[in-house]
Design a protein around this motif. Structure first.
Motif, PDB file in Angstrom:
ATOM      1  N   THR A  80       0.816  -1.291  -0.315  1.00  0.00           N
ATOM      2  CA  THR A  80      -0.379   0.332   0.768  1.00  0.00           C
ATOM      3  C   THR A  80       0.371   1.388   0.157  1.00  0.00           C
ATOM      4  OG1 THR A  80      -1.334  -0.784   0.898  1.00  0.00           O
ATOM      5  CG2 THR A  80      -1.921   1.162   1.060  1.00  0.00           C
ATOM      6  N   ASN A  81       2.153   1.431   0.863  1.00  0.00           N
ATOM      7  CA  ASN A  81       2.926   2.337   0.627  1.00  0.00           C
ATOM      8  C   ASN A  81       3.443   2.708  -0.179  1.00  0.00           C
ATOM      9  OD1 ASN A  81       1.407   2.611   3.809  1.00  0.00           O
ATOM     10  ND2 ASN A  81       3.459   2.101   4.241  1.00  0.00           N
ATOM     11  N   LEU A  82       3.915   1.332  -1.253  1.00  0.00           N
ATOM     12  CA  LEU A  82       4.880   1.333  -2.117  1.00  0.00           C
ATOM     13  C   LEU A  82       4.299   2.547  -3.208  1.00  0.00           C
ATOM     14  CD1 LEU A  82       6.924   0.736  -4.188  1.00  0.00           C
ATOM     15  CD2 LEU A  82       5.763  -1.331  -4.475  1.00  0.00           C
ATOM     16  N   GLN A  83       2.819   1.330  -3.362  1.00  0.00           N
ATOM     17  CA  GLN A  83       1.653   2.534  -4.668  1.00  0.00           C
ATOM     18  C   GLN A  83       1.653   3.526  -4.234  1.00  0.00           C
ATOM     19  OE1 GLN A  83      -1.904  -0.003  -4.280  1.00  0.00           O
ATOM     20  NE2 GLN A  83       0.239  -1.903  -4.456  1.00  0.00           N
ATOM     21  N   ASP A  84       1.712   4.391  -2.669  1.00  0.00           N
ATOM     22  CA  ASP A  84       1.253   5.595  -2.142  1.00  0.00           C
ATOM     23  C   ASP A  84       2.599   6.355  -2.859  1.00  0.00           C
ATOM     24  OD1 ASP A  84      -0.097   7.957  -1.201  1.00  0.00           O
ATOM     25  OD2 ASP A  84       0.878   7.712   0.739  1.00  0.00           O
ATOM     26  N   ALA A  85       4.013   5.536  -2.628  1.00  0.00           N
ATOM     27  CA  ALA A  85       4.873   6.530  -2.726  1.00  0.00           C
ATOM     28  C   ALA A  85       4.738   6.656  -4.774  1.00  0.00           C
ATOM     29  CB  ALA A  85       6.536   5.803  -2.495  1.00  0.00           C
ATOM     30  N   ALA A  86       4.887   5.491  -5.124  1.00  0.00           N
ATOM     31  CA  ALA A  86       4.900   5.548  -6.684  1.00  0.00           C
ATOM     32  C   ALA A  86       3.750   7.083  -6.856  1.00  0.00           C
ATOM     33  CB  ALA A  86       4.632   4.294  -7.054  1.00  0.00           C
ATOM     34  N   LYS A  87       3.185   6.947  -6.299  1.00  0.00           N
ATOM     35  CA  LYS A  87       1.669   8.128  -7.270  1.00  0.00           C
ATOM     36  C   LYS A  87       2.630   9.256  -6.717  1.00  0.00           C
ATOM     37  CE  LYS A  87      -2.615   9.432  -7.033  1.00  0.00           C
ATOM     38  NZ  LYS A  87      -3.839   9.409  -5.917  1.00  0.00           N
ATOM     39  N   ASN A  88       3.235   9.260  -6.118  1.00  0.00           N
ATOM     40  CA  ASN A  88       3.710  10.973  -5.529  1.00  0.00           C
ATOM     41  C   ASN A  88       4.942  11.022  -6.494  1.00  0.00           C
ATOM     42  OD1 ASN A  88       1.527  11.340  -3.492  1.00  0.00           O
ATOM     43  ND2 ASN A  88       3.249  10.146  -1.180  1.00  0.00           N
ATOM     44  N   GLU A  89       5.670  10.636  -6.494  1.00  0.00           N
ATOM     45  CA  GLU A  89       7.237  10.653  -7.410  1.00  0.00           C
ATOM     46  C   GLU A  89       6.811  10.090  -8.844  1.00  0.00           C
ATOM     47  OE1 GLU A  89      10.578   8.469  -4.841  1.00  0.00           O
ATOM     48  OE2 GLU A  89       9.198   8.972  -3.120  1.00  0.00           O
ATOM     49  N   GLY A  90       5.605  10.027  -9.491  1.00  0.00           N
ATOM     50  CA  GLY A  90       5.290   9.909 -10.805  1.00  0.00           C
ATOM     51  C   GLY A  90       5.975   8.279 -11.442  1.00  0.00           C
ATOM     52  N   VAL A  91       5.844   8.108 -10.586  1.00  0.00           N
ATOM     53  CA  VAL A  91       6.144   6.436 -11.298  1.00  0.00           C
ATOM     54  C   VAL A  91       5.416   5.188 -11.971  1.00  0.00           C
ATOM     55  CG1 VAL A  91       7.538   3.753 -10.695  1.00  0.00           C
ATOM     56  CG2 VAL A  91       8.800   5.667  -9.416  1.00  0.00           C
ATOM     57  N   ASP A  92       6.270   5.221 -12.868  1.00  0.00           N
ATOM     58  CA  ASP A  92       5.073   4.310 -13.829  1.00  0.00           C
ATOM     59  C   ASP A  92       5.058   2.439 -12.992  1.00  0.00           C
ATOM     60  OD1 ASP A  92       3.333   2.531 -15.894  1.00  0.00           O
ATOM     61  OD2 ASP A  92       4.988   2.807 -17.640  1.00  0.00           O
ATOM     62  N   THR A  93       3.773   2.449 -12.369  1.00  0.00           N
ATOM     63  CA  THR A  93       3.578   1.149 -12.008  1.00  0.00           C
ATOM     64  C   THR A  93       3.753  -0.369 -12.885  1.00  0.00           C
ATOM     65  OG1 THR A  93       1.495   1.179 -10.998  1.00  0.00           O
ATOM     66  CG2 THR A  93       2.958   1.886  -9.649  1.00  0.00           C
ATOM     67  N   ASN A  94       3.281  -0.042 -13.904  1.00  0.00           N
ATOM     68  CA  ASN A  94       2.840  -1.035 -15.220  1.00  0.00           C
ATOM     69  C   ASN A  94       4.547  -1.388 -15.453  1.00  0.00           C
ATOM     70  OD1 ASN A  94       0.191  -1.336 -15.407  1.00  0.00           O
ATOM     71  ND2 ASN A  94       0.603   0.865 -16.796  1.00  0.00           N
ATOM     72  N   LYS A  95       5.557  -0.776 -15.786  1.00  0.00           N
ATOM     73  CA  LYS A  95       6.889  -1.196 -15.570  1.00  0.00           C
ATOM     74  C   LYS A  95       7.779  -2.420 -14.064  1.00  0.00           C
ATOM     75  CE  LYS A  95       8.468   2.688 -18.311  1.00  0.00           C
ATOM     76  NZ  LYS A  95       9.568   3.230 -18.265  1.00  0.00           N
ATOM     77  N   PRO A  96       8.594  -2.761 -13.911  1.00  0.00           N
ATOM     78  CA  PRO A  96       8.540  -3.774 -12.806  1.00  0.00           C
ATOM     79  C   PRO A  96       9.365  -3.109 -12.344  1.00  0.00           C
ATOM     80  CG  PRO A  96      10.591  -4.709 -15.184  1.00  0.00           C
ATOM     81  CD  PRO A  96       9.084  -3.226 -15.129  1.00  0.00           C
ATOM     82  N   LEU A  97       9.120  -3.784 -10.325  1.00  0.00           N
ATOM     83  CA  LEU A  97       9.848  -2.596  -9.586  1.00  0.00           C
ATOM     84  C   LEU A  97      11.395  -3.001 -10.079  1.00  0.00           C
ATOM     85  CD1 LEU A  97       9.264  -1.616  -6.623  1.00  0.00           C
ATOM     86  CD2 LEU A  97       8.849  -3.728  -5.934  1.00  0.00           C
ATOM     87  N   GLU A  98      11.845  -3.704 -10.309  1.00  0.00           N
ATOM     88  CA  GLU A  98      13.144  -3.912 -10.477  1.00  0.00           C
ATOM     89  C   GLU A  98      13.773  -2.948 -11.340  1.00  0.00           C
ATOM     90  OE1 GLU A  98      11.432  -6.563 -10.774  1.00  0.00           O
ATOM     91  OE2 GLU A  98      11.499  -8.567  -9.960  1.00  0.00           O
ATOM     92  N   ASP A  99      12.803  -2.426 -11.691  1.00  0.00           N
ATOM     93  CA  ASP A  99      13.567  -1.193 -12.442  1.00  0.00           C
ATOM     94  C   ASP A  99      13.514   0.430 -11.497  1.00  0.00           C
ATOM     95  OD1 ASP A  99      13.236  -2.559 -14.951  1.00  0.00           O
ATOM     96  OD2 ASP A  99      11.963  -1.145 -15.874  1.00  0.00           O
ATOM     97  N   VAL A 100      12.762   0.212 -10.315  1.00  0.00           N
ATOM     98  CA  VAL A 100      12.963   1.312  -9.557  1.00  0.00           C
ATOM     99  C   VAL A 100      14.214   0.846  -7.865  1.00  0.00           C
ATOM    100  CG1 VAL A 100      12.218   2.269  -7.320  1.00  0.00           C
ATOM    101  CG2 VAL A 100      10.192   1.819  -9.920  1.00  0.00           C
ATOM    102  N   LEU A 101      14.412  -0.395  -7.883  1.00  0.00           N
ATOM    103  CA  LEU A 101      14.924  -0.910  -6.747  1.00  0.00           C
ATOM    104  C   LEU A 101      16.899  -0.615  -8.091  1.00  0.00           C
ATOM    105  CD1 LEU A 101      13.580  -4.313  -6.004  1.00  0.00           C
ATOM    106  CD2 LEU A 101      13.909  -2.329  -4.415  1.00  0.00           C
ATOM    107  N   GLY A 102      16.197  -0.654  -8.748  1.00  0.00           N
ATOM    108  CA  GLY A 102      18.208  -0.366  -9.938  1.00  0.00           C
ATOM    109  C   GLY A 102      17.941   1.615 -10.053  1.00  0.00           C
ATOM    110  N   GLN A 103      16.715   1.737  -9.439  1.00  0.00           N
ATOM    111  CA  GLN A 103      17.378   3.221  -9.454  1.00  0.00           C
ATOM    112  C   GLN A 103      16.714   4.080  -7.972  1.00  0.00           C
ATOM    113  OE1 GLN A 103      17.162   5.235 -13.074  1.00  0.00           O
ATOM    114  NE2 GLN A 103      15.547   3.446 -13.761  1.00  0.00           N
ATOM    115  N   ILE A 104      17.480   3.477  -6.523  1.00  0.00           N
ATOM    116  CA  ILE A 104      16.421   3.990  -5.436  1.00  0.00           C
ATOM    117  C   ILE A 104      17.197   4.900  -5.068  1.00  0.00           C
ATOM    118  CG2 ILE A 104      17.253   2.476  -3.718  1.00  0.00           C
ATOM    119  CD1 ILE A 104      13.549   2.501  -4.537  1.00  0.00           C
TER     120      ILE A 104
END
Ligand SMILES: [Fe+2]
Length: 253
Positions: A80-104
């Motif tokens: 739940t908190n991840l989705q909230d953070a993704a919304k706040n930071e403009g992250v495309d949640t259709n992409k794999p989460l691994e992409d975000v982790l690699g640029q955390i």
């Protein structure tokens, strides 16, 4: 079909063309290579997936109440908190989460904690099974013997990584960019995919793709084992899902 299932089916179906692309020789040094995770059946989404067994199925190692609270409260909270953070930071949640982790390192602490927390738990559930085999076979078994001397030596080193992690965190078996197996640990909800600088407090001692992760937060074991983390780890080996880990390893080669 729910949106959640649609997304999962997309990942599985596209994965047929991308098998073996999980990591190349430059996994963690190239975002473009990381993005190939989107074409891999092991890619992680932003939604919590169904637990692949009942809460009581792993009772040999983990009691049902712990599993239920762990999955429905702790892990669900990260999602739940991840989705909230993704919304706040403009992250495309259709992409794999691994992409975000690699640029955390480009994201907030909230993203770091919850993207890590979600990824780590999604992997954790899959690496356990009530119907597992006792040990790996095939290429993974050979690689473990070559890297650590024997399966028993590997278990000892991995268990020590979990026992010795001060406070809350995870023990890991990873495959690195040189396709070597390594054991290490992280604090809190960090993991070896994160592009955090070595030497920073709590950062993974190793970088690479996690094959096996062990949650050593007290919430994972306290009801049955109280302060006896070592006993939890000893019993946890009984429910490790080696077939899944072997498949994951093979896809990474
Ligand atoms: Fe946990």
């Amino acid at each position: 079909m729910t949106p959640l299932n649609t997304r999962r089916d997309f990942i599985v179906n596209t994965g047929k063309a991308g098998a073996g692309l999980w990591i190349g020789s430059t996994l963690l040094s190239s975002c473009s290579v990381l993005s190939k995770a989107s074409a891999n059946k092991f890619a992680t989404g932003f939604q919590q997936q169904p637990l692949p067994y009942s809460y009581t199925a792993l009772n040999e190692a983990i009691d049902g109440t712990t599993m239920e609270i762990h999955y429905t409260k702790h892990a669900a909270g990260y999602a739940t908190n991840l989705q909230d953070a993704a919304k706040n930071e403009g992250v495309d949640t259709n992409k794999p989460l691994e992409d975000v982790l690699g640029q955390i390192s480009k994201h907030s602490t909230k993203m770091r904690n919850n993207a890590g927390g979600h990824y780590n738990h999604e992997l954790f559930w899959k690496t356990m099974s009530p119907n597992g085999v006792e040990k790996p076979s095939g290429k993974l078994s050979t690689a473990i013997d070559e890297s650590f001397g024997s399966f028993e030596a590997f278990k000892t080193q991995y268990s020590d990584a979990g026992k010795n992690r001060f406070g809350s965190g995870w023990a890991w078996l990873i495959i690195n960019k040189d396709k070597k197996l390594r054991i290490g640990s992280t604090a809190n909800q960090d993991n070896p995919l994160m592009d955090l600088p070595n030497g920073q407090a709590g950062v993974a001692e190793i970088k690479g793709l996690p094959l096996l992760g062990l949650d050593v937060w007290e919430h994972a074991y306290y009801l049955r084992y109280q302060n006896k983390r070592a006993d939890y780890i000893t019993n946890w080996w009984k429910v490790v899902n080696w077939n899944f880990i072997q498949d994951r390893y093979q896809a990474a080669l």
